[in-house]
Structures are given as C-alpha cells and as structure tokens.
Design an enzyme around this catalytic site. Structure first.
Site, PDB file in Angstrom:
ATOM      1  N   SER A 159      -0.011  -1.105  -6.348  1.00  0.00           N
ATOM      2  CA  SER A 159       0.148  -2.369  -7.083  1.00  0.00           C
ATOM      3  C   SER A 159       0.802  -2.139  -8.437  1.00  0.00           C
ATOM      4  CB  SER A 159      -1.214  -3.004  -7.324  1.00  0.00           C
ATOM      5  OG  SER A 159      -1.695  -3.589  -6.162  1.00  0.00           O
ATOM      6  N   LYS A 194     -14.412  -8.171  -7.858  1.00  0.00           N
ATOM      7  CA  LYS A 194     -13.602  -9.083  -8.672  1.00  0.00           C
ATOM      8  C   LYS A 194     -12.962 -10.158  -7.782  1.00  0.00           C
ATOM      9  CE  LYS A 194     -10.464  -9.077 -12.586  1.00  0.00           C
ATOM     10  NZ  LYS A 194     -10.181  -8.349 -13.797  1.00  0.00           N
ATOM     11  N   ASP A 195     -12.479  -9.747  -6.597  1.00  0.00           N
ATOM     12  CA  ASP A 195     -11.902 -10.725  -5.666  1.00  0.00           C
ATOM     13  C   ASP A 195     -12.965 -11.727  -5.209  1.00  0.00           C
ATOM     14  OD1 ASP A 195      -9.291  -9.906  -5.731  1.00  0.00           O
ATOM     15  OD2 ASP A 195      -9.390  -8.660  -3.927  1.00  0.00           O
ATOM     16  N   HIS A 252       0.814  -1.217   0.000  1.00  0.00           N
ATOM     17  CA  HIS A 252       0.000   0.000   0.000  1.00  0.00           C
ATOM     18  C   HIS A 252       0.851   1.273   0.000  1.00  0.00           C
ATOM     19  CE1 HIS A 252      -4.299  -1.475   0.613  1.00  0.00           C
ATOM     20  NE2 HIS A 252      -3.569  -2.443   0.075  1.00  0.00           N
ATOM     21  N   GLU A 258       5.608 -34.098   0.190  1.00  0.00           N
ATOM     22  CA  GLU A 258       4.379 -33.596  -0.425  1.00  0.00           C
ATOM     23  C   GLU A 258       4.722 -32.937  -1.760  1.00  0.00           C
ATOM     24  OE1 GLU A 258       1.797 -34.990   1.173  1.00  0.00           O
ATOM     25  OE2 GLU A 258       0.810 -33.144   1.785  1.00  0.00           O
TER      26      GLU A 258
END
Ligand code: HEM
Length: 424
Positions: A220, A244-245, A216, A288
C-alpha cells in the site's frame, strides 16, 4: 511428498487441507502478517468498505431476483409486490437501491484519496487502471439496475442514454438497435439488462480480485507517499488494520442504516414511482446523482458526438493519469501547489454534479462549460506542467521517523522501543 506445501497449522484437519491447498497459509500471509504502513489514516478504510458494500449488494440482489419479474408488463408490479407482500421485501429493496448510492459515495472517496496521496503513481499504475475498469463496470451495472423497476425514469433514462450511441457516424444507429434488441427500449431491452445486471457484479468480483492482488505485490501507499524502509515502518495487517477496518465498517453501517430506515427515498426520483409510459415523456429526465457530473459534461458540449466523446473521455483520461502526472513526489502533503489544484478539481466535480441536476440554461450553461474545461485542463495541462514547475517540500527520512514520538528507533516514554515491530 514432493511438491506438497509444508503447513504449520496445528489443527490436524486444517493442516491436512492446507498441505494440499494452502489457502489458510495464503490468508495468513496476505491478511495476517502482511506488512502494512503504520501511518494509515481513516481514508485507507474505503477499499475494505467498498468490498463490504459489494457483498451486501450481491446478497440483497440475489434475494430480490427471486421475486422480481423481468417482463415489461409485470416488472413494475413485481417491485411493488416485493415492497408490500414479501417478508422484509421493503428492506431488501431499499437496502439495495440505497446501497448503490452508498457504493458510489465510498468508491468516489476511495478514488479522491488515491488522487490526493498519489496512489496511482509508479509502481501502482496497473492497480489504479484496474480501479478505473472497476468504476466503468460499476457504472454499467448501476445504469442497468436502475432500468429494472420499469418506472418512468427507468424507461426514459434508458432511452436517453442508449440513444447517445446514435451520435457515432455510420454505425451509431446500428449500435443502438443492437443494444435495444429492437427499435425502441422494450421488453428485450429489459430482459437483457436484467441478465447483465445479474452477471456484471460477478465480473466485478474478478476484477477486484486482480485489483487487490496487484496491491499485495506493490504494497500500500500511505499518507506520506514514501516507501516503507524496514519493519519499523510497518505493522502486521492483523490485528491493527482488521480492527481499524471494523471500526470503519461499524460507522458506515450506522450511516447506511440511517438512510435506509429514515430516508429511504433520499436519493430517489418520485417519477420512478409512475409505471413506464413510452407515450409520456417526464418533464425532467435526470440520471441518478452519481452520474450527474458526467451528464453535465455531456450537455456542456454543444455537439452531440462531441459531448459523448468528452463524457467517455472524462473517464478514459484517468487511465493515463499515472503518466500525465510527472511529479516524482506522491503525497499532496509535500506538494503545496498540487494540493490547491486537487481541491479545485474536487470543486469542479461538485459543480459539475450541480450543473447536471439543473436545466441547461442561464448560469448553469456557463458553469458547466467552465468546469468541464477545468476538469480536462487539470489532467491534461496542469498536472504535466506542475511536475516540472512545482518545488516539493522535503520528504521525511522514513515513515517511523515522521510519525513516532522519539523518531522511530529511539526509546519511547516508559522505556518501550518503537523499532522491533517483529515482536508484535
Ligand atoms: C468495488 C470497487 C473497489 C474495491 C472493492 C476496491 C478495493 C480496494 C482495496 C481493498 C484496497 C486496499 C485498501 C485501501 O487502500 O483502501 C484498494 C486500494 C486501492 N484502490 Fe481500490 N477498490 C475499488 C475501486 C477502485 C477504483 C474505482 C479505483 C481508482 C479508479 C481504485 C484505486 C485504488 C488504488 C490506487 C489503491 C491503492 C491505494 C494505496 O495503497 O494508497 N480502487 N482498493
């Protein structure tokens, strides 16, 4: 009163709180009106997705811990009891175990998104480095969590991986004894792994907070890799990216639920349904899936210490990536040569994953060595050189010019204008 924040919240109770502790104003600033590039694609969903998965992991983990017993004669049985006797225990356990795999899928996509669009470059170096710390913490947490059911693979995986530290000269053996809390993987090891497995996710929250705080500050990156030049290039975070998220989260939850309900052992290892037996080594000890590329690097070096150093080095190199990539252009969209090398590097990582899943013999040895060499060559030689040799494509003038019909600023069909985003 001097020093008090002047809150603009209408609700009197919230206003009273916000005046004294402006968390609501802060949330509005950081997640409401926060100017966000208007051209995000769906790859920018994965940070938020990672946060959602972490919350699911912590919630299911706390509930599991209420029924789990970190003691070597009871751990395996307590997990079986969770699966059979605890109400919805099967859901908690399968949700948590598969959640770990989903977490790594999400975060690996998040990382490769950063690599493709050059999100690690100035001024986001520290944001990226905090990301690498997050990845290391996630790996440690996942590794210790896998030991807790105290099955064959838990026990032997822990034995193999902790033993790697014995490769360090002089101090190696001491480190291993110290990690184990004894002279083999045993009850003290299980107990401390449980304590740390419970602790580390909260450390993760702290580092993620810093990660997002750093984001922030810089703002971005975006698919074009160029900085926004004004309000016409950005949108307020809410409602555009909250919506959108949310779409991304719904799609993700469908995929996650499909695995948990229809293929809950997809990522699992049958041997881990056999209780740990220090006297019987399983035919195959495999980590894994999300550790396989690193495991392949470890085994591709024909020297134990060399392998351990290369394995750790494969992550350490990411810390200095912002300085290894010398190109001033961020997004691979405008770097035609880098784009090819990006896909080759992704291929090398996938091949390494496949190598890690096979016995080190025949073609797998050669593939392991070639892709290990390629992995390091990419970061240490190709990237520094490419920045000097590659000729990037011309960058667009601005985000809005590149992505809006009418070029941002001009009238749009129907008489709307694209420019004054402040109105939104
Ligand atoms: C639990 C793990 C993580 C969480 C919760 C998380 C969270 C986030 C969030 C919410 C964002 C903003 C949204 C987005 O750009 O997707 C973000 C951006 C970013 N993250 Fe992460 N992150 C995690 C792991 C990582 C890792 C492992 C790395 C790299 C090694 C990384 C590197 C970055 C970078 C470079 C950005 C800026 C992207 C841009 O602006 O283009 N993150 N992260």
């Amino acid at each position: 009163m001097a020093g008090l924040h002047k809150s603009e919240i209408e609700n009197p109770v919230l206003n009273w709180i916000d005046t004294r502790l402006p968390v609501i104003t802060m949330m509005q600033k950081e997640y409401g009106v926060f100017p966000t590039p208007r051209n995000f694609n769906y790859l920018w969903n994965f940070g938020a997705l990672a946060m959602v998965v972490l919350m699911i992991m912590i919630a299911s983990g706390i509930l599991l811990a209420m029924h789990y017993t970190p003691e070597k004669t009871m751990a395996f049985d307590s997990v079986e009891a969770i699966m059979r006797d605890v109400n919805f225990g099967w859901l908690l356990r399968y949700g948590h175990a598969n959640g770990a795999s989903m977490f790594f899928i999400v975060v690996y996509i998040h990382i490769f998104r950063g690599l493709y669009y050059g999100s690690y470059k100035a001024p986001r170096e520290l944001l990226w480095m905090l990301g690498v710390v997050i990845m290391l913490l996630m790996m440690a947490t996942a590794f210790m969590g896998y030991v807790l059911p105290w099955g064959q693979m838990s026990f032997w995986g822990a034995t193999v991986i902790t033993n790697l530290f014995s490769a360090f000269p002089l101090v190696g053996e001491h480190i291993v004894t110290w990690l184990w809390g004894g002279f083999s993987v045993d009850n003290p090891t299980l107990n401390r792994f449980f304590a740390l497995h419970y602790l580390l996710p909260f450390v993760l929250i702290g580092v993620i907070f810093l990660h997002v705080a750093a984001l922030h500050i810089t703002g971005s990156n975006n698919p074009l890799g160029i900085d926004p030049k004004g309000p016409q290039d950005t949108l307020p975070f809410h409602p555009y990216y909250t919506i959108k998220d949310s779409v991304g989260i719904c799609v993700f939850l469908i995929v996650y639920a499909a695995v948990v309900f229809f293929a809950p052992n997809l990522f699992g290892e049958p041997d881990n349904y056999i209780p740990a037996n220090p006297l019987a080594t399983p035919a195959e000890i495999v980590p894994e899936w999300y550790f396989l590329p690193f495991y392949a690097i470890l085994r591709s070096v024909p020297d134990k210490l060399g392998g351990v150093l290369m394995m750790f080095g494969s992550i350490i190199v990411l810390f200095v990536l912002p300085w290894l990539d010398t190109s001033p252009v961020r997004s691979a969209r405008f770097r035609p040569v880098y784009r090819v090398f990006f896909w080759l590097q992704l291929l090398a990582c996938i091949v390494l994953g496949m190598v890690g899943a096979h016995r080190p013999e025949g073609i797998w040895v050669i593939l392991g060595r070639v892709s290990t060499a390629w992995y390091f060559l990419h970061f240490l030689v190709i990237l520094p050189l490419l920045g000097k040799l590659e000729r990037p494509l011309p960058l667009p003038e601005s985000i809005s010019r590149a992505v809006l019909r009418g070029g941002g600023g001009g009238p749009l069909p129907g008489g709307a204008t694209a420019k004054p985003m402040e109105k939104v």
